[in-house]
Design a protein around this motif. Structure first.
Motif, PDB file in Angstrom:
ATOM      1  N   GLN A  46     -43.224 -27.533 -29.643  1.00  8.21           N
ATOM      2  CA  GLN A  46     -42.496 -28.107 -28.517  1.00  8.21           C
ATOM      3  C   GLN A  46     -43.073 -29.489 -28.272  1.00  8.21           C
ATOM      4  O   GLN A  46     -44.236 -29.634 -27.901  1.00  8.21           O
ATOM      5  N   TYR A  50     -39.068 -29.448 -22.121  1.00 11.96           N
ATOM      6  CA  TYR A  50     -38.188 -28.328 -22.427  1.00 11.96           C
ATOM      7  C   TYR A  50     -36.940 -28.357 -21.557  1.00 11.96           C
ATOM      8  O   TYR A  50     -35.817 -28.275 -22.029  1.00 11.96           O
ATOM      9  N   GLY A  51     -37.134 -28.494 -20.246  1.00 12.13           N
ATOM     10  CA  GLY A  51     -36.009 -28.433 -19.322  1.00 12.13           C
ATOM     11  C   GLY A  51     -35.014 -29.552 -19.539  1.00 12.13           C
ATOM     12  O   GLY A  51     -33.808 -29.339 -19.566  1.00 12.13           O
ATOM     13  N   VAL A  54     -32.791 -28.911 -22.780  1.00 13.36           N
ATOM     14  CA  VAL A  54     -32.145 -27.627 -23.055  1.00 13.36           C
ATOM     15  C   VAL A  54     -30.705 -27.792 -23.485  1.00 13.36           C
ATOM     16  O   VAL A  54     -30.238 -27.143 -24.416  1.00 13.36           O
ATOM     17  N   GLY A  63     -36.097 -27.157 -26.033  1.00 17.63           N
ATOM     18  CA  GLY A  63     -34.983 -26.445 -25.434  1.00 17.63           C
ATOM     19  C   GLY A  63     -34.196 -25.544 -26.360  1.00 17.63           C
ATOM     20  O   GLY A  63     -34.704 -24.562 -26.907  1.00 17.63           O
ATOM     21  N   GLN A  64     -32.909 -25.866 -26.537  1.00 24.49           N
ATOM     22  CA  GLN A  64     -32.006 -25.059 -27.346  1.00 24.49           C
ATOM     23  C   GLN A  64     -32.525 -24.891 -28.765  1.00 24.49           C
ATOM     24  O   GLN A  64     -32.343 -23.842 -29.388  1.00 24.49           O
TER      25      GLN A  64
END
Length: 376
Positions: A46, A50-51, A54, A63-64
Motif C-alpha cells: 500500500q 487508501y481512502g 478507493v 484501495g480497489q
C-alpha cells in the motif's frame, strides 16, 4: 502455458513471491507461478492513501487495487499479504517528484519507485519470506548470458518497460523474474479470462499512480505551495515576452501553454531557471542537444563501446550514441554523446543505454550540452 522461472531447484520445493499490484499483469504472473507447483505468496504494497484512492481506476497499490489483488489470490488459492509503505513511498517518490519540479527538472517517479520501494524494500521482504525469487508483471526479459543474468527489452515493443528499470542492480536482477517479457498483452488478458480472474479486462494503469487525471501541477502545488510563484517568460537574449503562473506548468520541449503571440516562429521551452523563476523559450533549433552528462550511473554491461543506442524517454526511438564512462567534465562523471542532435532532453530525465535489445545501464541527466552554440 508454462513459464521457466529459472530456479536452481525443483519448483515443487521452491517458494515464489509475486508483487501483486491488483492489475491484470501481476495477477497473471501469480497464476503462472501457481501453475508451476511452487509455493506462491502474493505481496501488495500500500503506497498511498487508501481512502482517497478507493474509487480510482487505472491506478495501482491502493484501495480497489488492493481488494482486486486479494480477490485474485483467493481465486488462485495462494497466500496474500499487504504491507503499508505509504510513508516510505511519500518520502522517496512523491516528495522527490515535487522537489525535482521545484528545481526546474523533469522527474520520472516510476523509476524512483522501482529503484527504491519496489526493487529494494519489496525484494528485501521477499527474501525475509524465504523466497527463491521475486516475480513481477513488468514487460522486460531476463536473459541468462555468458556472464550471468541480463536485462533485455520485452518482445512486444509497445509494452516494453526496460527504460523504467535501468537502475536495477546485478544483485537484484539475479533474484528477479519477469514472466511476461516474451508475451504480448492480448495473450496475458486471455490467460486471465481463461482462469476467470475478475481483472481480465481491467484497464491498464494510466500516467503516474499518485497523480489524478495527469494534473502534475496540482499535486506539486499541494506538497510545495511555493511552486506556484509567478515569473517571467524570456527569450534567449533575455527579453521579457510574458509571465507565467509557476515553473511547475512547464517542461523542456513544451510548446503549448506559453500564451505568447506575435512571434515569427513557434517557441518552445528551452530551459527553466528556478532561482530566478524564469522560463526561457526559443525556436526548436535551440532544443538540439549533442551531449548529456549523467549522475547515479548504474551499469549492467561489460565493456561495450560500439553500436550503442540510448533513450531519454520511455517511448522515444533509440538514438545512436557514444558512451564515455568517467569522462564528463573531466571530473569523474559519465557522458553520452548523440551521433545526431536529440531534442526535448532535460535534466531529471534518465538516459538509458542499450546494446541491441540488452539494457547496459543508464543514469540521471544532470546537464545537457547544446548541439550548437546558442545565445545565453
Amino acid at each position: 502455458m508454462t513459464v521457466d522461472f529459472q530456479l536452481d531447484r525443483p519448483l515443487s520445493e521452491a517458494r515464489i513471491v509475486v508483487a501483486m499490484s491488483g492489475g491484470v499483469d501481476s495477477s497473471v504472473v501469480a497464476a503462472l507461478a501457481a501453475r508451476t507447483g511452487a509455493e506462491v505468496i502474493g505481496v501488495t504494497l500500500q503506497l498511498y492513501d487508501y481512502g482517497a484512492a478507493v474509487q480510482r481506476t487505472g491506478s495501482c497499490c491502493a484501495g480497489q487495487d488492493i481488494y482486486d489483488a486479494r480477490t485474485v489470490a483467493d481465486r488462485l488459492g495462494i497466500a496474500h499479504y499487504v504491507f503499508d509503505y505509504e510513508s516510505r513511498f511519500k518520502g522517496s517518490v512523491i516528495d522527490r517528484f515535487a522537489d525535482e519540479y521545484m528545481k526546474g527538472r523533469t522527474p520520472i517517479p516510476c523509476i524512483s519507485c522501482n529503484q527504491g520501494v519496489k526493487f529494494t524494500d519489496l525484494l528485501s521482504l521477499a527474501k525475509d519470506l524465504g523466497a527463491d525469487c521475486l516475480a513481477t508483471g513488468h514487460y522486460v526479459r531476463r536473459v541468462l548470458g555468458p556472464n550471468g543474468a541480463e536485462l533485455h527489452r520485452a518482445a512486444d515493443p509497445a509494452r516494453d518497460q526496460s527504460y523504467f528499470l535501468f537502475a536495477t542492480t546485478q544483485e537484484q536482477l539475479d533474484y528477479l523474474r519477469f514472466p511476461l517479457g516474451d508475451m504480448p498483452k492480448p495473450a496475458v488478458r486471455e490467460i486471465a479470462r481463461e482462469l476467470g480472474l475478475l481483472v481480465a479486462d481491467k484497464p491498464d494503469s494510466q500516467d503516474i499512480c499518485f497523480v489524478p487525471n495527469g494534473d502534475y501541477a496540482s499535486v506539486v502545488k499541494k506538497i510545495r505551495p511555493e511552486a506556484a510563484a509567478e515569473g517571467e517568460i524570456v527569450d534567449l537574449e533575455g527579453r521579457v515576452l510574458g509571465r507565467h503562473q509557476g515553473l511547475i506548468h512547464f517542461t523542456v520541449g513544451q510548446r503549448r501553454g506559453l500564451e505568447i503571440g506575435g512571434q515569427p516562429e513557434p517557441l518552445y521551452v528551452v530551459r527553466l531557471e528556478p532561482e530566478a523563476r524564469r522560463v526561457v523559450v526559443g525556436p526548436k533549433a535551440a532544443l538540439a542537444v549533442r551531449t548529456v552528462k549523467l549522475d547515479g550511473l548504474n551499469w549492467l554491461g561489460e565493456d561495450q563501446r560500439e553500436g550503442l543506442t540510448a533513450k531519454v524517454r520511455s517511448m522515444a526511438k533509440p538514438a545512436p550514441v557514444r558512451f564515455d564512462p568517467g569522462s564528463a567534465s573531466g571530473a569523474g562523471g559519465e557522458a553520452v554523446h548523440f551521433l545526431a542532435p536529440e531534442y526535448g532532453v532535460a535534466p531529471g530525465q534518465a538516459a538509458v543505454i542499450y546494446d541491441g535489445d540488452r539494457v547496459l545501464g543508464g543514469g540521471w541527466i544532470e546537464e545537457t550540452v547544446p548541439a550548437e552554440p546558442i545565445s545565453a
